[in-house]
Write an enzyme that holds these catalytic residues in place. Sequence first.
Site, PDB file in Angstrom:
ATOM      1  N   TRP A   1     -37.864   5.847  27.556  1.00 27.09           N
ATOM      2  CA  TRP A   1     -38.521   5.359  26.346  1.00 27.09           C
ATOM      3  C   TRP A   1     -39.996   5.092  26.608  1.00 27.09           C
ATOM      4  O   TRP A   1     -40.835   5.314  25.719  1.00 27.09           O
ATOM      5  CB  TRP A   1     -37.789   4.123  25.818  1.00 27.09           C
TER       6      TRP A   1
ATOM      7  N   LYS B   1     -29.456  -3.464  19.217  1.00 27.64           N
ATOM      8  CA  LYS B   1     -28.950  -3.997  20.482  1.00 27.64           C
ATOM      9  C   LYS B   1     -28.569  -5.475  20.325  1.00 27.64           C
ATOM     10  O   LYS B   1     -27.430  -5.853  20.545  1.00 27.64           O
ATOM     11  CB  LYS B   1     -30.003  -3.864  21.591  1.00 27.64           C
TER      12      LYS B   1
ATOM     13  N   ASP C   1     -42.368  -3.049  24.144  1.00 28.96           N
ATOM     14  CA  ASP C   1     -41.147  -2.572  23.509  1.00 28.96           C
ATOM     15  C   ASP C   1     -40.004  -3.423  24.050  1.00 28.96           C
ATOM     16  O   ASP C   1     -39.597  -3.258  25.202  1.00 28.96           O
ATOM     17  CB  ASP C   1     -40.935  -1.092  23.824  1.00 28.96           C
TER      18      ASP C   1
END
Length: 357
Positions: free
Chosen positions: A99, A190, A166
């Site tokens: 990511w 999540k 992030d």
Amino acid sequence: MKKHNFYAGPSILSEYTINKTAEAVHNFADMGLSLLEISHRSKQFQAVMDEAQALVKELLNIPDGYSVLFLGGGASLQFCMVPMNLLATKAAYINTGTWATNAIKEARLFGDVEVVASSEDANFSYIPKDFTIPADVDYFHYTSNNTIYGTETRVDPDVNVPLVCDMSSDIFSRPIDVSKYSIIYAGAQKNLAPAGVTLVIVKDDALGKVERAIPTMLDYRTHIKKGSMFNTPPVLPIYSALMTLRYYKELGGIAEMEKLDLKKAGVLYDAIDSSKMFVGTVTDPADRSIMNVCFVMTPEFKELEKDFVSFCDERGIVGIKGHRSVGGFRASLYNAMPLESVEVLVDAMRDFEKKHS
């Protein structure tokens, strides 16, 4: 059979969130209408948005001068939205996994990007620590938790430039000093809600410093001005997020969530470290994620990996297969994961090892 859900995302949600959301799907706020069909401009949903934003600020102790946004597009849209709004000349990034790599790629569309450190040399199995951030960059970006590789940065960095993170897979798992950040963003799927909404915390005075024209929908100031209501927001995941935030508050707040998460991760890492069959892929305990525990079988047992997945499935343990890019196993221990499920997994590991030792 009770299921023990270790999927990495979309992932486990608390029964509280699921049940409250299900009730609202049938009858939202006693309106006699489903949450799925009400106007986002109604006073009833405006109350949801207001409370959700307020609870994020309360639980994370966000200081004045920050806005809380609920946006679409996932964290992946933030990979370009951050540099579009902040990158005037140059930005610094650290590469700790897939990511982060994607975020770097998008940022390079808007300016120079200096990758100040990377753990790619060891398949992203550690967090780089000795690196220098240039003083002339517009911001420094890092990914706090790397779901695929099982590494995590659990301390807010001290830097002399604007800081961006992030936090998609570990937000609300520890207290955060938000005052150190210009932007924090997190996909909801999540630790917050079903996929479909992205939480963004943005420092208001960090904006408006780039000269480029920014499309209306990609300008944070648009959404700040309109209270995340510039266009129709994803009402269901925002409502679910509100339920999760209420649940966290009822449990005692984020410090209590961290205690529970550390305990769960400790139980599983202890089992891995004491095993002759299983071994963790992240060797330095300081770099180990408490959200995503990644492990493999030792070489002499490697051929039994598929059998172990089947063994777990027979016990109601699902979602432990590792990401396709790394293999092995991954147990995701997000906030909604009960300690009981971790103990069931540990028992399965020990029983499987006894069976084949």
